[in-house]
Scaffold this motif. Structure first.
Motif, PDB file in Angstrom:
ATOM      1  N   ASP A 190      -7.832   4.977  -3.741  1.00  0.00           N
ATOM      2  CA  ASP A 190      -8.801   5.595  -2.767  1.00  0.00           C
ATOM      3  C   ASP A 190      -8.318   6.927  -2.338  1.00  0.00           C
ATOM      4  O   ASP A 190      -7.414   7.148  -2.337  1.00  0.00           O
ATOM      5  N   PHE A 191      -9.678   7.838  -1.804  1.00  0.00           N
ATOM      6  CA  PHE A 191      -9.463   9.273  -1.630  1.00  0.00           C
ATOM      7  C   PHE A 191     -10.160   9.540  -0.442  1.00  0.00           C
ATOM      8  O   PHE A 191     -11.264   9.013  -0.336  1.00  0.00           O
ATOM      9  N   ILE A 192      -9.491  10.185   0.632  1.00  0.00           N
ATOM     10  CA  ILE A 192     -10.300  10.696   1.593  1.00  0.00           C
ATOM     11  C   ILE A 192      -9.875  12.229   1.987  1.00  0.00           C
ATOM     12  O   ILE A 192      -8.824  12.419   1.636  1.00  0.00           O
ATOM     13  N   SER A 193     -10.740  13.099   2.437  1.00  0.00           N
ATOM     14  CA  SER A 193     -10.620  14.297   2.560  1.00  0.00           C
ATOM     15  C   SER A 193     -10.974  14.475   4.162  1.00  0.00           C
ATOM     16  O   SER A 193     -12.091  14.272   4.516  1.00  0.00           O
ATOM     17  N   VAL A 194     -10.064  14.869   4.944  1.00  0.00           N
ATOM     18  CA  VAL A 194     -10.463  15.247   6.588  1.00  0.00           C
ATOM     19  C   VAL A 194     -10.216  16.928   6.770  1.00  0.00           C
ATOM     20  O   VAL A 194      -9.053  17.256   6.037  1.00  0.00           O
ATOM     21  N   THR A 195     -10.656  17.144   7.899  1.00  0.00           N
ATOM     22  CA  THR A 195     -10.075  18.432   8.241  1.00  0.00           C
ATOM     23  C   THR A 195      -9.386  18.059   9.733  1.00  0.00           C
ATOM     24  O   THR A 195      -9.856  17.113  10.453  1.00  0.00           O
ATOM     25  N   SER A 196      -8.833  18.830  10.025  1.00  0.00           N
ATOM     26  CA  SER A 196      -7.662  18.627  11.441  1.00  0.00           C
ATOM     27  C   SER A 196      -8.446  18.868  12.457  1.00  0.00           C
ATOM     28  O   SER A 196      -7.911  18.563  13.747  1.00  0.00           O
ATOM     29  N   ASP A 197      -9.739  19.233  12.501  1.00  0.00           N
ATOM     30  CA  ASP A 197     -10.349  19.217  13.859  1.00  0.00           C
ATOM     31  C   ASP A 197     -11.362  17.999  13.862  1.00  0.00           C
ATOM     32  O   ASP A 197     -12.204  17.907  15.001  1.00  0.00           O
ATOM     33  N   LYS A 198     -11.175  17.075  13.333  1.00  0.00           N
ATOM     34  CA  LYS A 198     -12.207  16.009  12.988  1.00  0.00           C
ATOM     35  C   LYS A 198     -11.070  14.958  14.014  1.00  0.00           C
ATOM     36  O   LYS A 198     -10.121  14.649  13.459  1.00  0.00           O
ATOM     37  N   PRO A 199     -11.516  14.228  15.148  1.00  0.00           N
ATOM     38  CA  PRO A 199     -10.752  13.248  15.707  1.00  0.00           C
ATOM     39  C   PRO A 199     -10.252  12.149  14.712  1.00  0.00           C
ATOM     40  O   PRO A 199     -10.962  11.598  13.771  1.00  0.00           O
ATOM     41  N   ILE A 200      -8.948  11.806  14.844  1.00  0.00           N
ATOM     42  CA  ILE A 200      -8.408  10.880  13.720  1.00  0.00           C
ATOM     43  C   ILE A 200      -9.112   9.391  14.172  1.00  0.00           C
ATOM     44  O   ILE A 200      -9.313   8.864  12.880  1.00  0.00           O
ATOM     45  N   GLU A 201      -9.709   9.122  15.235  1.00  0.00           N
ATOM     46  CA  GLU A 201     -10.200   7.713  15.444  1.00  0.00           C
ATOM     47  C   GLU A 201     -11.448   7.989  14.399  1.00  0.00           C
ATOM     48  O   GLU A 201     -11.854   6.849  14.066  1.00  0.00           O
ATOM     49  N   LYS A 202     -12.182   8.772  14.822  1.00  0.00           N
ATOM     50  CA  LYS A 202     -13.358   8.944  13.978  1.00  0.00           C
ATOM     51  C   LYS A 202     -13.064   8.774  12.227  1.00  0.00           C
ATOM     52  O   LYS A 202     -13.926   8.038  11.684  1.00  0.00           O
ATOM     53  N   LEU A 222       1.043  -1.277   0.077  1.00  0.00           N
ATOM     54  CA  LEU A 222       0.137  -0.013   0.171  1.00  0.00           C
ATOM     55  C   LEU A 222       0.846   1.314   0.015  1.00  0.00           C
ATOM     56  O   LEU A 222       1.805   1.286   0.642  1.00  0.00           O
ATOM     57  N   SER A 223       0.596   2.173  -1.037  1.00  0.00           N
ATOM     58  CA  SER A 223       1.076   3.751  -0.913  1.00  0.00           C
ATOM     59  C   SER A 223       0.151   4.686  -0.566  1.00  0.00           C
ATOM     60  O   SER A 223      -0.887   4.783  -0.923  1.00  0.00           O
ATOM     61  N   VAL A 224       0.565   5.386   0.556  1.00  0.00           N
ATOM     62  CA  VAL A 224      -0.350   6.456   1.116  1.00  0.00           C
ATOM     63  C   VAL A 224       0.372   7.965   0.818  1.00  0.00           C
ATOM     64  O   VAL A 224       1.571   7.835   1.242  1.00  0.00           O
ATOM     65  N   ILE A 225      -0.382   8.647   0.355  1.00  0.00           N
ATOM     66  CA  ILE A 225       0.169  10.179   0.029  1.00  0.00           C
ATOM     67  C   ILE A 225      -0.515  11.047   0.963  1.00  0.00           C
ATOM     68  O   ILE A 225      -1.973  11.110   0.796  1.00  0.00           O
ATOM     69  N   ILE A 226      -0.076  11.674   1.864  1.00  0.00           N
ATOM     70  CA  ILE A 226      -0.759  12.621   2.885  1.00  0.00           C
ATOM     71  C   ILE A 226      -0.249  13.980   2.570  1.00  0.00           C
ATOM     72  O   ILE A 226       0.765  14.261   2.860  1.00  0.00           O
ATOM     73  N   SER A 227      -1.232  14.796   1.893  1.00  0.00           N
ATOM     74  CA  SER A 227      -1.036  16.139   1.679  1.00  0.00           C
ATOM     75  C   SER A 227      -2.117  17.032   1.640  1.00  0.00           C
ATOM     76  O   SER A 227      -3.343  16.411   2.075  1.00  0.00           O
ATOM     77  N   ASP A 228      -2.211  18.301   1.431  1.00  0.00           N
ATOM     78  CA  ASP A 228      -3.589  19.085   1.108  1.00  0.00           C
ATOM     79  C   ASP A 228      -3.625  18.886  -0.359  1.00  0.00           C
ATOM     80  O   ASP A 228      -4.843  19.440  -0.870  1.00  0.00           O
ATOM     81  N   PHE A 229      -2.736  18.501  -1.029  1.00  0.00           N
ATOM     82  CA  PHE A 229      -3.109  18.466  -2.562  1.00  0.00           C
ATOM     83  C   PHE A 229      -3.303  19.735  -3.149  1.00  0.00           C
ATOM     84  O   PHE A 229      -4.171  20.006  -4.187  1.00  0.00           O
ATOM     85  N   PHE A 230      -2.982  20.958  -2.515  1.00  0.00           N
ATOM     86  CA  PHE A 230      -3.291  22.292  -3.286  1.00  0.00           C
ATOM     87  C   PHE A 230      -2.417  22.467  -4.518  1.00  0.00           C
ATOM     88  O   PHE A 230      -1.576  23.610  -4.558  1.00  0.00           O
ATOM     89  N   GLN A 283      -1.537  -0.896  -4.154  1.00  0.00           N
ATOM     90  CA  GLN A 283      -2.880  -0.315  -3.440  1.00  0.00           C
ATOM     91  C   GLN A 283      -2.386   1.298  -3.348  1.00  0.00           C
ATOM     92  O   GLN A 283      -1.426   1.613  -2.423  1.00  0.00           O
ATOM     93  N   VAL A 284      -3.320   2.074  -3.599  1.00  0.00           N
ATOM     94  CA  VAL A 284      -2.963   3.500  -3.370  1.00  0.00           C
ATOM     95  C   VAL A 284      -4.179   4.392  -2.551  1.00  0.00           C
ATOM     96  O   VAL A 284      -5.176   3.906  -2.784  1.00  0.00           O
ATOM     97  N   LEU A 285      -3.654   5.207  -1.615  1.00  0.00           N
ATOM     98  CA  LEU A 285      -4.564   5.835  -0.719  1.00  0.00           C
ATOM     99  C   LEU A 285      -4.018   7.345  -0.612  1.00  0.00           C
ATOM    100  O   LEU A 285      -3.074   7.467  -0.330  1.00  0.00           O
ATOM    101  N   LEU A 286      -4.956   8.293  -1.139  1.00  0.00           N
ATOM    102  CA  LEU A 286      -4.760   9.764  -0.826  1.00  0.00           C
ATOM    103  C   LEU A 286      -5.553  10.108   0.288  1.00  0.00           C
ATOM    104  O   LEU A 286      -6.790  10.066   0.231  1.00  0.00           O
ATOM    105  N   VAL A 287      -4.768  10.860   1.212  1.00  0.00           N
ATOM    106  CA  VAL A 287      -5.564  11.277   2.130  1.00  0.00           C
ATOM    107  C   VAL A 287      -5.014  12.954   2.103  1.00  0.00           C
ATOM    108  O   VAL A 287      -4.015  13.801   2.264  1.00  0.00           O
ATOM    109  N   GLN A 288      -6.089  13.630   2.102  1.00  0.00           N
ATOM    110  CA  GLN A 288      -6.272  15.267   1.865  1.00  0.00           C
ATOM    111  C   GLN A 288      -6.479  15.826   3.221  1.00  0.00           C
ATOM    112  O   GLN A 288      -7.533  15.474   3.892  1.00  0.00           O
ATOM    113  N   ILE A 289      -5.688  16.425   3.901  1.00  0.00           N
ATOM    114  CA  ILE A 289      -5.902  17.105   5.087  1.00  0.00           C
ATOM    115  C   ILE A 289      -6.006  18.800   4.852  1.00  0.00           C
ATOM    116  O   ILE A 289      -5.177  19.478   4.509  1.00  0.00           O
TER     117      ILE A 289
END
Lengths: 676, 299
Positions: free
Chosen positions: B274-286, B179-187, B205-211
């Motif tokens: 796969d792609f998810i977009s999260v805001t930093s005020d949201k609990p990571i567990e959630k 699995l390769s995960v890229i964590i960025s804001d992708f701006f 397997q690729v996962l993009l996490v936008q923070i």
């Protein structure tokens, strides 16, 4: 459209400043963001929006520009000139003083002698001929009386001269004041329109100020003088009338020679107090005038106050000339001819006091009413004769012939059987239940209060004027269960304790309490109530009997209608319309302006108190200032030839300019706010 | 003050979870991920008829007794995967809002923990400029992981990060093994797309996490604002912009952001990522329990 102050458009610079403020946008708050990538993307979304949103963004700016533009236009004073306004070249603006002193003629002249006013008209015509016919100029004429006005504006040519001649030919001088300040304002307006216009003021008064205006003083120091009766004040001293008469002689050094004159005083309709009315023999008082330079101005004067008694043998009086009242006193200089004869005589009225007849009936006499009315008798002795009659015998009660009927504790049988008296005001004090059959009111049993209770105000009324109800109270009163058409004026514990009805044919006051059960009688308020009753129901038509032309007098009337006629037997000018009215007045108090010299007659029509119509007279004299035909004045309006710039300090322009600057300052402040 | 989410409580809550990777990955021996191939575990999988060359020791003689045919007994296979976590270490992740960087580190650490918990190999690639630095090396086992976590917290975020260059030039990206995960804001509109294409090409397997920080998701500031880009060099940098932010401008921003996220999702879907977009005020567990479960990464 022209602009009187084109410099006002400098205010439009405010728009440039405003736009500059917007462009400079002095303070941008700095905000560090992760990336401006999305913001740059959003600009594309923003551009997609419809143009109205762009308009909304600059709506505030547009509004501000409009406000600044409006302010600038106000500063610039736009006006739409008529064809008459657009004048250039030679023009004479002639201001003709029409105040009383302009009636002065040369002393000793014959009847065809010309007055100052005539000479002003003649000189104006001479100037007009020169300007209009010789120099192809224009003439504007302003008549300066109490309300100055433009008679002709910028007329020119032969046709204009003919119109001018006709207009001036119909002019008459007044006997009032002149508002030279307003006249000069009118003249300055003409100079604003035509900067080449010159202002020429014809007046008998020496004026200071006025800038470039030319004042032509029409007074003739060598040939004019004036002897005048300024005032006459009758006072009753030890049952004898004494007249304090102020007389004066005005002149210049040349005309200021010693003069001896005879003052004639004639008392008409003198009543000796026993009903014998006659005209007293004329008194002759020798007056020697020795005018001296006045400390107030450049004229000579001698003002004297004479004390004249009808019993003074030196002036032709005798001890038999005592009188209690008079109809008219004439004070006049008749043996001479001066420059201004209209102020040589003066009539004095007010020598007959109103008689107020009061009948007081009581079954349990107390001294409060007796003392109260007798105090008023003394207080009002200069204007009214109060005749107080106390009746305790029920059979002696009269139901006519009085102005006030006071019934205390009980109502006499004659009233119960014949009804209320019709010719006067009826006052019920502590009445019994029989009042229910006489008036539109219903009273019940007496209410004894557990403790002394102070009163409260009811409907406002002239009867309770100056009365403070919380200063006195009651311990017992009769409960009024139905007040009908009566007005409740005072309350005690929620019940009315002073009621009045004032219709054209019924004037009733009800006090449903025993004065002995009240602290009212030991307070001033009781006297004030009685005083108010007399003044309200029996008001004096006028409060003074000597006025000057131009004064405004307040009239009252105890009847429904007051008829007013001036010395020419004409109805007076209505101050509201400026035109002669009907002369009949029905709402009081009312005011009229006294515009004619001489005797004004006021007749009360249809009063219920008197069968005959009551008549009162006042005298309207030339004002004391105008009697001094050499008096001086000052004008503050400056005329500046050759310029049409207006003085910005005399109007609101400076405030508009300040508002403009304030607006820009507020805008700048808003722009610099950090979170704007 | 440095923000950190990494503590014992945080990791203890992740103990019950596991990464759910695709079964067609190859991986290495010794892991816990079931794969499609048959292996040497004790868990029975299937029978297969004997073929020449098969080890005769694996013939099921009981079955031969009943059927008189030779069948081999097959067992499932479990492999160890390689999890690559590319972390955008540009200034945009920290300068404007330090919690955003801390959140990204925590998210990376959480994924890393889940990997080592399943006996996978983890590498934390810090993208700085054109390079993907790997100062921690390959991490296997929890002891090694926890030692590495302390260093994770000291990552600095500055300058720029070119995701595509960094990912494509990464030397140890194996094929089809994890699995390769890229964590960025992708701006950035295009920089990251090549990276995704490259990883897909490598059959990973690729996962993009936008923070995003809360202020980025919903800007609360307004009025005349000089927006300073965190990666700008000075005030005159072209990345900065002066703007009068009104309500309509904020609305336009929301539209632009939503469309941008939508385009990210669309691109990832087209590449099987796969792609998810999260805001930093949201609990990571959630986020892990909701969004990662939803996309199927977590089991």
């Amino acid at each position: 459209m022209n602009f009187l102050t084109a410099l006002g458009f400098l205010g439009l610079l405010g728009i440039a400043i405003l736009v500059l403020i917007y462009i400079l946008k002095p303070n941008f708050q700095q905000k560090i963001v992760s990336s401006t990538f999305i913001w740059k993307l959003s600009l594309r979304y923003k551009k997609k929006r419809i143009p109205i949103n762009r308009f909304r963004q600059i709506l505030l700016l547009i509004c501000q520009i409009l406000i600044i533009t409006a302010c600038s236009f106000i500063l610039a004073q736009p006006y739409i000139p008529t064809t008459e306004d657009i004048r250039y070249g030679t023009e004479e603006v002639v201001v003709i003083d029409a105040s009383a002193n302009m009636n002065a003629v040369y002393s000793g002249a014959t009847s065809d002698s010309s007055s100052r006013f005539d000479r002003a008209i003649e000189d104006t015509l001479t100037v007009a001929r020169d300007v209009m016919l010789e120099r192809d100029g224009a003439v504007t004429v302003i008549l300066a009386d109490e309300e100055p006005r433009l008679l002709l504006t910028g007329v020119r040519g032969q046709e204009g001269y003919n119109e001018l001649e006709m207009t001036l030919g119909g002019l008459e001088c007044t006997f009032g004041h002149c508002d030279m300040e307003a006249a000069m304002m009118l003249a300055r307006r003409q100079v604003d329109i035509n900067p080449q216009a010159r202002v020429r003021v014809y007046s008998g008064t020496k004026y200071y100020g006025g800038g470039d205006a030319e004042f032509i003083n029409l007074s003739d120091n060598s040939a004019e003088f004036n002897v005048a009766v300024l005032s006459c004040t009758p006072t009753l001293e030890e049952n004898e009338y004494v007249f304090n008469i102020e007389v004066a002689c005005y002149g210049s050094e040349a005309a200021g020679a010693t003069r001896e004159r005879t003052l004639e005083i004639t008392v008409i309709g003198a009543d000796d107090g026993n009903g014998n009315v006659s005209n007293l023999p004329t008194l002759y008082k020798q007056v020697v005038f020795n005018p001296q330079p006045s400390v107030e101005g450049d004229w000579w004067e001698d003002v004297q106050t004479l004390t004249v008694r009808a019993t003074d043998a030196e002036i032709g009086g005798s001890s038999t000339n005592l009188f209690a009242s008079y109809e008219e006193v004439r004070v006049e200089f008749r043996d001479t001819y001066d420059s201004f004869p209209e102020d040589d005589s003066l009539y004095v009225y007010g020598g007959q006091r109103d008689e107020i007849r009061i009948q007081y009936y009581t079954t349990d006499a107390n001294s409060f009413y007796y003392v109260g009315f007798h105090v008023l008798q003394n207080v009002m002795r200069d204007t009214r004769d109060i005749v107080f009659t106390q009746v305790t015998d029920e059979s002696s009660v009269a139901i006519e012939g009085y102005d006030f009927y006071v019934f205390e504790h009980g109502i006499p049988a004659v009233v119960k059987s014949n009804g209320l008296p019709k010719d006067g005001v009826v006052i019920f004090c502590d009445p019994d239940k029989s009042i229910n059959n006489l008036c539109d009111i219903e009273i019940n049993e007496k209410v004894t209060l557990p403790e002394f209770t102070y009163l409260e105000s009811g409907d406002p009324s002239p009867l309770t004027q100056y009365i403070q109800p919380d200063r006195f109270g009651l311990s017992e009163y009769t409960k009024v269960v139905n007040i009908g058409e009566f007005d409740p004026l005072l309350y005690c514990g929620g019940d009315p304790v002073l009621l009045s009805m004032n219709t054209e044919d019924t004037k009733v006051v009800v006090m449903p309490f025993n004065i002995n059960m009240s602290s009212m009688s030991v307070e001033w308020d009781f006297m004030i109530l009685l005083y108010n009753m007399i003044n309200h129901y029996m008001p004096l038509t006028v409060t003074s009997y000597l006025y000057e032309i131009g004064d405004t007098v307040t009239l009252n009337c105890k009847g429904p209608t007051l008829s007013v006629r001036d010395s020419m037997n004409q109805p007076p000018i209505d101050p509201a319309t400026g035109q002669p009215g009907t002369g009949d007045y029905k709402e009081f108090p009312t005011q009229i302006k006294l515009t004619e010299r001489g005797t004004y007659t006021f007749t009360v029509l249809g009063a219920i108190f008197d069968e005959d119509n009551e008549e009162r007279k006042v005298f309207v004299k030339i004002s004391t200032a105008e009697s001094n035909i050499f008096h001086e004045g000052e004008v503050h309006t400056e005329i500046e030839n050759g310029t049409n710039e207006r003085n910005s300090g005399d109007d609101l322009l400076v405030y508009f300019a300040a508002a403009l600057v304030a607006l820009l300052f507020v805008e700048w402040w808003l722009q610099t706010r950090e979170n704007y | 003050m440095k923000v950190s989410y990494l503590n014992d409580n945080f990791f203890s809550r992740l103990e019950t979870l596991a990464l759910n990777l695709r079964a067609d990955l190859a991986g290495y021996f010794g892991g816990k991920h079931l794969v499609k191939t048959y292996g040497q575990t004790v868990e029975f999988a299937d029978y297969r008829e004997y073929q020449l060359g098969d080890d005769i020791r694996r013939i099921d003689w009981n079955l031969y007794g009943r059927l008189e045919k030779y069948y081999l007994k097959l067992f499932t296979d479990e492999r160890q995967m390689q999890v690559q976590i590319f972390l955008d270490c540009s200034a945009s992740m920290e300068k404007a809002d330090p919690t955003k960087a801390a959140y990204a580190v925590a998210f990376a650490a959480a994924l890393g923990f889940l990997a080592v918990h399943n006996m996978d190999k983890v590498t934390f690639k810090q993208i700085k400029g054109d390079r993907a630095e790997d100062p921690l090396g390959t991490i296997v086992g929890k002891n090694t992981f926890f030692r590495a976590v302390n260093q994770l917290e000291n990552i600095t975020f500055d300058d720029e990060a070119h995701i595509s260059t960094a990912v494509t030039s990464c030397p140890d990206t194996s094929t089809n093994n994890g699995l390769s995960v890229i964590i960025s804001d992708f701006f950035d509109e295009r920089d990251w797309k090549k990276a995704v294409d490259y990883l897909v090409f490598k059959k990973r397997q690729v996962l993009l996490v936008q923070i995003l920080s809360p202020d980025e998701a919903d800007p609360s500031y307004s009025g005349r604002v000089n927006l300073i880009d965190a990666e700008s060099l000075d005030l005159l940098d072209e990345k900065n912009m002066k703007l009068r932010i009104t309500r309509s401008m904020q609305s336009a921003y929301q539209d632009a952001l939503n469309d941008f996220i939508g385009s990210l999702k669309e691109f990832c879907a087209s590449r099987g990522a796969d792609f998810i977009s999260v805001t930093s005020d949201k609990p990571i567990e959630k986020v892990i329990f909701e969004q990662l479960l939803k996309v199927g990464i977590m089991a």
